[in-house]
Design a protein around this motif. Structure first.
Motif, mmCIF file in Angstrom:
data_model
loop_
_atom_site.group_PDB
_atom_site.id
_atom_site.type_symbol
_atom_site.label_atom_id
_atom_site.label_comp_id
_atom_site.label_asym_id
_atom_site.label_seq_id
_atom_site.Cartn_x
_atom_site.Cartn_y
_atom_site.Cartn_z
ATOM 1 N N LEU A 17 0.836 -1.212 0.000
ATOM 2 C CA LEU A 17 0.000 0.000 0.000
ATOM 3 C C LEU A 17 0.860 1.247 0.000
ATOM 4 O O LEU A 17 0.576 2.233 -0.671
ATOM 5 C CB LEU A 17 -0.912 0.023 1.228
ATOM 6 C CG LEU A 17 -2.297 -0.607 1.103
ATOM 7 C CD1 LEU A 17 -3.191 -0.038 2.194
ATOM 8 C CD2 LEU A 17 -2.910 -0.339 -0.253
ATOM 9 N N ALA A 20 2.177 1.829 -3.467
ATOM 10 C CA ALA A 20 1.138 2.221 -4.422
ATOM 11 C C ALA A 20 0.646 3.634 -4.149
ATOM 12 O O ALA A 20 0.469 4.439 -5.072
ATOM 13 C CB ALA A 20 -0.019 1.233 -4.370
ATOM 14 N N PRO A 104 -10.284 -7.961 2.071
ATOM 15 C CA PRO A 104 -9.404 -7.299 1.108
ATOM 16 C C PRO A 104 -10.167 -6.264 0.279
ATOM 17 O O PRO A 104 -11.388 -6.380 0.127
ATOM 18 C CB PRO A 104 -8.938 -8.459 0.223
ATOM 19 C CG PRO A 104 -10.002 -9.490 0.326
ATOM 20 C CD PRO A 104 -10.626 -9.341 1.681
ATOM 21 N N THR A 105 -9.437 -5.310 -0.257
ATOM 22 C CA THR A 105 -10.080 -4.284 -1.068
ATOM 23 C C THR A 105 -9.205 -3.994 -2.291
ATOM 24 O O THR A 105 -8.079 -4.496 -2.388
ATOM 25 C CB THR A 105 -10.311 -3.010 -0.239
ATOM 26 O OG1 THR A 105 -11.047 -2.076 -1.029
ATOM 27 C CG2 THR A 105 -8.977 -2.366 0.162
ATOM 28 N N THR A 106 -9.730 -3.198 -3.179
ATOM 29 C CA THR A 106 -8.935 -2.851 -4.367
ATOM 30 C C THR A 106 -8.291 -1.492 -4.151
ATOM 31 O O THR A 106 -8.786 -0.663 -3.376
ATOM 32 C CB THR A 106 -9.832 -2.780 -5.614
ATOM 33 O OG1 THR A 106 -10.811 -1.767 -5.397
ATOM 34 C CG2 THR A 106 -10.516 -4.114 -5.871
ATOM 35 N N LEU A 107 -7.174 -1.274 -4.866
ATOM 36 C CA LEU A 107 -6.514 0.031 -4.792
ATOM 37 C C LEU A 107 -7.465 1.131 -5.254
ATOM 38 O O LEU A 107 -7.459 2.237 -4.732
ATOM 39 C CB LEU A 107 -5.262 0.039 -5.675
ATOM 40 C CG LEU A 107 -4.032 -0.654 -5.102
ATOM 41 C CD1 LEU A 107 -2.910 -0.608 -6.128
ATOM 42 C CD2 LEU A 107 -3.598 0.035 -3.813
ATOM 43 N N GLU A 108 -8.291 0.764 -6.250
ATOM 44 C CA GLU A 108 -9.230 1.742 -6.811
ATOM 45 C C GLU A 108 -10.188 2.250 -5.729
ATOM 46 O O GLU A 108 -10.393 3.450 -5.562
ATOM 47 C CB GLU A 108 -10.007 1.059 -7.938
ATOM 48 C CG GLU A 108 -10.899 1.994 -8.718
ATOM 49 C CD GLU A 108 -11.756 1.225 -9.729
ATOM 50 O OE1 GLU A 108 -11.644 -0.026 -9.780
ATOM 51 O OE2 GLU A 108 -12.527 1.877 -10.421
ATOM 52 N N ARG B 321 -8.402 -12.683 5.908
ATOM 53 C CA ARG B 321 -8.508 -11.506 5.049
ATOM 54 C C ARG B 321 -7.196 -10.733 4.927
ATOM 55 O O ARG B 321 -6.950 -10.092 3.891
ATOM 56 C CB ARG B 321 -9.601 -10.572 5.575
ATOM 57 C CG ARG B 321 -10.977 -11.084 5.208
ATOM 58 C CD ARG B 321 -12.041 -10.316 5.911
ATOM 59 N NE ARG B 321 -13.319 -10.437 5.214
ATOM 60 C CZ ARG B 321 -14.496 -10.271 5.792
ATOM 61 N NH1 ARG B 321 -14.549 -9.989 7.067
ATOM 62 N NH2 ARG B 321 -15.597 -10.390 5.106
ATOM 63 N N ALA B 325 -5.730 -9.387 1.554
ATOM 64 C CA ALA B 325 -5.645 -7.944 1.330
ATOM 65 C C ALA B 325 -4.321 -7.593 0.664
ATOM 66 O O ALA B 325 -4.265 -6.783 -0.272
ATOM 67 C CB ALA B 325 -5.797 -7.201 2.656
ATOM 68 N N GLN B 328 -4.418 -8.987 -2.909
ATOM 69 C CA GLN B 328 -5.320 -8.196 -3.749
ATOM 70 C C GLN B 328 -4.669 -6.867 -4.125
ATOM 71 O O GLN B 328 -4.686 -6.449 -5.287
ATOM 72 C CB GLN B 328 -6.627 -7.942 -2.997
ATOM 73 C CG GLN B 328 -7.625 -7.083 -3.732
ATOM 74 C CD GLN B 328 -8.458 -7.893 -4.699
ATOM 75 O OE1 GLN B 328 -9.314 -8.643 -4.292
ATOM 76 N NE2 GLN B 328 -8.180 -7.737 -5.989
ATOM 77 N N ASP B 332 -3.578 -5.953 -7.879
ATOM 78 C CA ASP B 332 -4.248 -4.749 -8.351
ATOM 79 C C ASP B 332 -3.234 -3.705 -8.796
ATOM 80 O O ASP B 332 -3.341 -3.109 -9.875
ATOM 81 C CB ASP B 332 -5.055 -4.206 -7.162
ATOM 82 C CG ASP B 332 -6.336 -3.588 -7.603
ATOM 83 O OD1 ASP B 332 -6.817 -3.941 -8.685
ATOM 84 O OD2 ASP B 332 -6.841 -2.736 -6.841
ATOM 85 N N ALA B 338 0.363 0.719 -10.965
ATOM 86 C CA ALA B 338 0.580 1.638 -9.849
ATOM 87 C C ALA B 338 2.051 1.739 -9.476
ATOM 88 O O ALA B 338 2.472 2.715 -8.883
ATOM 89 C CB ALA B 338 -0.226 1.181 -8.635
ATOM 90 N N TYR B 339 2.841 0.715 -9.826
ATOM 91 C CA TYR B 339 4.263 0.756 -9.492
ATOM 92 C C TYR B 339 5.135 1.124 -10.685
ATOM 93 O O TYR B 339 6.307 1.387 -10.559
ATOM 94 C CB TYR B 339 4.717 -0.615 -8.974
ATOM 95 C CG TYR B 339 3.842 -1.138 -7.875
ATOM 96 C CD1 TYR B 339 3.813 -0.506 -6.633
ATOM 97 C CD2 TYR B 339 3.038 -2.249 -8.074
ATOM 98 C CE1 TYR B 339 3.001 -0.972 -5.624
ATOM 99 C CE2 TYR B 339 2.234 -2.722 -7.068
ATOM 100 C CZ TYR B 339 2.210 -2.085 -5.836
ATOM 101 O OH TYR B 339 1.404 -2.542 -4.861
#
Lengths: 127, 539
Positions: A17, A20, A104-108, B321, B325, B328, B332, B338-339
């Motif tokens: 994170l 990103a 979990p979640t998306t970057l978006e 999770r 996480a 994901q 993603d 993004a990188y």
């Protein structure tokens, strides 16, 4: 540059994170524990937004949030909960969080929530 | 002025010769003596019979020959022999003969069971006693009626007292049950002991056996009461009553399924003691105490199990999770550039494996979310936060998201809306329902087109999701919305069988319903019916 503080004890999640969001133009600091986060806050002052995990050893996310609320300099900072807790929405409301995102979640989705509260990043990498 | 008959000062027979008047008076006396219901006897001061009426002879069953003798002593002997207590009878007669001025009344009990009233008063001439008149009356029937009435009254009094006692006992047991309904069993037992002292006994003690067999006193009333000993004599021996020089102690075991778990003891002053009815009441009370203890124990265990489950679920949720996480976010970030500052180019050899990782992570995420959501719905229900929502817009967004993720060969998704259909619903929950129905349709749709339609009918919104796939066996339809039901479809179709269960719970919480029409080989149509006004008001 808008400053974010990510507090999460999961090393991989924190690093991914951090990279990103830094790439997205935020100045992001990562803390692996509540204690580390509070120490950083004491030295550097309030960031624009805090991303906070709930289930962490020694000091839980809800305890961190209580400490923030007790500090006049920090209580106004929007806190976004990031957690896999089954009662996340309930906890988020009870704690007075600005938002909560289930892992979990998306970057978006994460970026959308951050932008909603503090606006977009400057699209510059932090150093 | 002529005299009026009523004005005459003298008697009506004034002027009638005295002999005639005397005969008339005697005739009147004779008629009166014989007409009365009482037996009459007149004696002079010496006790000799002067007169009697015929009823006197009948009442005392005196033979005519004896009467004709005029022998007073034989007559008295004959009469007194018929009484239960001849001596008392004769003594009464003597007493009155010795005191000519005296009146008397008494009752005489005869050997044949009759009861006679006896009146006696002096006969006077010019104020001076010259003899005595005896009057006898048979009151047997009246006395029997009075006795029967008294018995009836007594039995009524006894029944009333018994009913009162029964009512008090029933009220005591009812109040005890009310106290024992508390799940705080220790407080309930303390209250019960106090109640027992108010309504049943002078003292009350409740002892429970701990797991290691030691006795623990959990309630004692009154608090300053002397120790109720011997401890737990009642345990295992059934109900028992013991006494010392001061007190009676009633002990009743507390037993569940034949296993003694403690005892209740009551004390009273020795003089008052415990009757059979008290023992029955104490046993009834003890069975209620034991049962309530069992319920409280089970409740505590259930609460503990629930707490442990909640803790486990919370940890399990986090542990499952957290790595998802990271996965994901990484997948993603890589796919979105993004990188790297740009998305993976179409021909890159990294594209396929990265997209596969992304899909599988999302799939796993959905399974994990469904699992915990299903458990939450099953244990806590669905929380709805209604706001103004356009169902058509929500359906469009969900369909668009699904279309983006469609793999080659998957069913096409068509959407028909009549324009905005606005109601008060929980937007995220409605998304969840549409996503669950679409996932279901994609899973079982065999690649054939899927149609989603929104409609408004009066104050209700209808959402229809139709597939043309395998359809559902009619025998499975009733269980379709049950937890973990996958409608008998082979395992390779995937899914935990929680989507429809959660969707149904969400729709029901909104005050709506889901119905399904399906036949094997012809596909399935799910129709969600939602009230525009949202969930019903809860009091």
């Amino acid at each position: 540059m808008k400053r974010l503080l990510l507090i999460d004890d999961d090393d991989d999640f924190r690093e991914i994170l951090c990279d990103a969001l830094a790439f997205g133009g935020y100045e992001i600091t990562c803390a692996a524990s509540g204690h580390a986060a509070l120490e950083w806050l004491a030295r550097h002052g309030a960031p624009d937004l805090i991303l906070l995990d709930l289930m962490m050893p020694r000091m839980s996310g809800s305890e961190v949030k209580s400490r923030l609320d007790a500090d006049p300099a920090l209580r106004g900072v929007p806190v976004v909960l990031l957690s896999g807790d089954t009662h996340l929405a309930e906890l988020g409301r009870a704690m007075g969080a600005a938002a909560w995102i289930s892992k979990p979640t998306t970057l978006e989705k994460l970026t959308a929530v951050i932008e909603h509260h503090i606006g977009p990043g400057s699209a510059r990498r932090c150093g | 002025m002529a005299d009026k008959p009523n004005d005459r000062a003298g008697p009506a027979d004034a002027g009638v010769p005295i002999g005639q008047r005397l005969r008339s008076a005697m005739s009147l006396l004779e008629a009166t003596l014989e007409a009365t219901a009482d037996a009459l006897l007149v004696v002079n001061l010496a006790g000799h019979v002067v007169r009697h009426n015929a009823h006197f002879a009948t009442l005392w069953r005196i033979p005519k020959e004896l009467l004709d003798t005029g022998d007073d002593e034989r007559l008295l002997a004959f009469v007194q022999d018929q009484t239960v207590d001849p001596e008392a009878f004769r003594a009464g007669v003597r007493l009155l003969y010795a005191d000519p001025e005296r009146d008397s009344y008494d009752e005489i009990r005869c050997k044949d069971g009759r009861i006679l009233e006896r009146y006696s008063r002096p006969q006077r001439i010019e104020g001076k006693a010259v003899g005595r008149v005896w009057s006898f009356r048979d009151v047997t029937a009246r006395r029997k009626a009075e006795a029967a009435r008294d018995r009836l009254l007594e039995s009524e009094r006894a029944a009333s007292a018994s009913a009162k006692v029964a009512a008090e006992r029933a009220a005591f047991l009812a109040e005890a049950s009310r106290l024992l309904a508390s799940l705080d069993h220790t407080s309930a037992l303390e209250s019960l002991a106090r109640l027992a002292v108010e309504r049943f006994a002078d003292g009350c003690a409740v002892d429970l056996l701990d797991g290691n067999g030691t006795v623990r006193r959990v309630a004692l009333a009154p608090p300053a009461a002397p120790a109720i000993a011997p401890p737990c004599e009642a345990l295992g021996k059934g109900i028992c009553v013991e006494q010392d020089d001061r007190r009676a102690v009633l002990g009743v075991p507390l037993a569940i399924a034949g296993r003694v778990i403690g005892a209740v003891r009551f004390t009273r002053e020795r003089s008052r003691g415990f009757a059979a009815a008290d023992l029955a009441l104490a046993e009834d009370l003890a069975s209620r105490v034991a049962l309530s203890g069992q319920i409280a124990r089970l409740y505590t265990q259930a609460q503990r199990a629930l707490r442990l489950r909640e803790e486990f679920l919370s940890v399990a949720s986090h542990e499952l999770r957290a790595p998802l996480a990271s996965l994901q976010a990484a997948a993603d970030g890589l796919l979105s550039g993004a990188y790297t500052g740009g998305a993976i180019p179409p021909g890159s050899p990294l594209g396929r494996p990265l997209r596969a990782i992304d899909r599988q992570v999302r799939r796993l995420s959905h399974r994990v979310n469904d699992l915990f959501e299903g458990i939450a719905v099953a244990t806590s229900g669905v929380e709805i936060r209604p706001a103004e929502v356009d169902l058509s817009a929500v359906a469009s967004a969900v369909v668009a998201r699904f279309r983006e993720d469609l793999r080659p060969g998957a069913s096409e998704i068509g959407l028909t809306t009549p324009g905005p259909v606005v109601g008060r619903w929980d937007r995220e929950r409605v998304e969840q329902v549409i996503a669950a129905l679409l996932s279901n349709a994609l899973r079982y749709g065999e690649g054939k087109p899927i149609e989603v339609a929104i409609a408004q009918r009066g104050d209700r919104a209808l959402l229809t999701v139709r597939d043309r796939g395998a359809g559902i066996d009619p025998e499975r339809l009733p269980d379709l919305f049950a937890c973990f039901d996958r409608a008998g479809v082979p395992r390779d179709h995937g899914g935990l069988g929680l989507g429809l269960y959660i969707a149904n719970a969400v729709v029901t919480a909104h005050g709506g319903s889901i119905r399904v029409e399906s036949a094997p080989g012809e596909g399935s149509t799910f129709v969600v019916d939602l009230p525009l006004g949202g969930p019903p008001e809860t009091p």
